[in-house]
Design a protein around this motif. Structure first.
Motif, mmCIF file in Angstrom:
data_model
loop_
_atom_site.group_PDB
_atom_site.id
_atom_site.type_symbol
_atom_site.label_atom_id
_atom_site.label_comp_id
_atom_site.label_asym_id
_atom_site.label_seq_id
_atom_site.Cartn_x
_atom_site.Cartn_y
_atom_site.Cartn_z
ATOM 1 N N THR A 16 0.825 -1.205 0.000
ATOM 2 C CA THR A 16 0.000 0.000 0.000
ATOM 3 C C THR A 16 0.859 1.255 0.000
ATOM 4 O O THR A 16 0.384 2.319 -0.358
ATOM 5 C CB THR A 16 -0.939 0.024 1.214
ATOM 6 N N ALA A 28 -4.611 4.240 -1.651
ATOM 7 C CA ALA A 28 -5.815 4.205 -0.824
ATOM 8 C C ALA A 28 -6.855 3.377 -1.584
ATOM 9 O O ALA A 28 -6.577 2.847 -2.660
ATOM 10 C CB ALA A 28 -6.320 5.618 -0.570
ATOM 11 N N ASN A 29 -8.044 3.285 -1.044
ATOM 12 C CA ASN A 29 -9.079 2.462 -1.684
ATOM 13 C C ASN A 29 -9.397 2.900 -3.105
ATOM 14 O O ASN A 29 -9.525 2.074 -3.999
ATOM 15 C CB ASN A 29 -10.357 2.485 -0.853
ATOM 16 N N ASP A 30 -9.537 4.189 -3.320
ATOM 17 C CA ASP A 30 -9.994 4.678 -4.616
ATOM 18 C C ASP A 30 -8.980 5.515 -5.385
ATOM 19 O O ASP A 30 -9.295 6.022 -6.458
ATOM 20 C CB ASP A 30 -11.262 5.516 -4.440
#
Length: 54
Positions: A16, A28-30
């Motif tokens: 990450t 990050a997620n998006d």
């Protein structure tokens, strides 16, 4: 010489966070947050970083 630091899950998931002499990437997620630290670096350093975070 480049030093790479990656943090990922032990299950083999992509990292990450990743940094080397050319770029620093946080995922990050998006979205991705990318900081280019050496725009003149060899393109392989950029490939290495993006490969690490998927």
């Amino acid at each position: 010489m480049a030093v790479a630091i990656g943090v990922g899950l032990p299950s083999g998931d992509p990292a990450t966070d990743y940094a080397n002499a050319a770029v620093s990437i946080k995922k990050a997620n998006d979205y991705f947050s990318v900081t280019i630290t050496n725009p003149a670096a060899d393109y392989r350093r950029f490939e290495e970083a993006f490969d690490a975070v998927g």
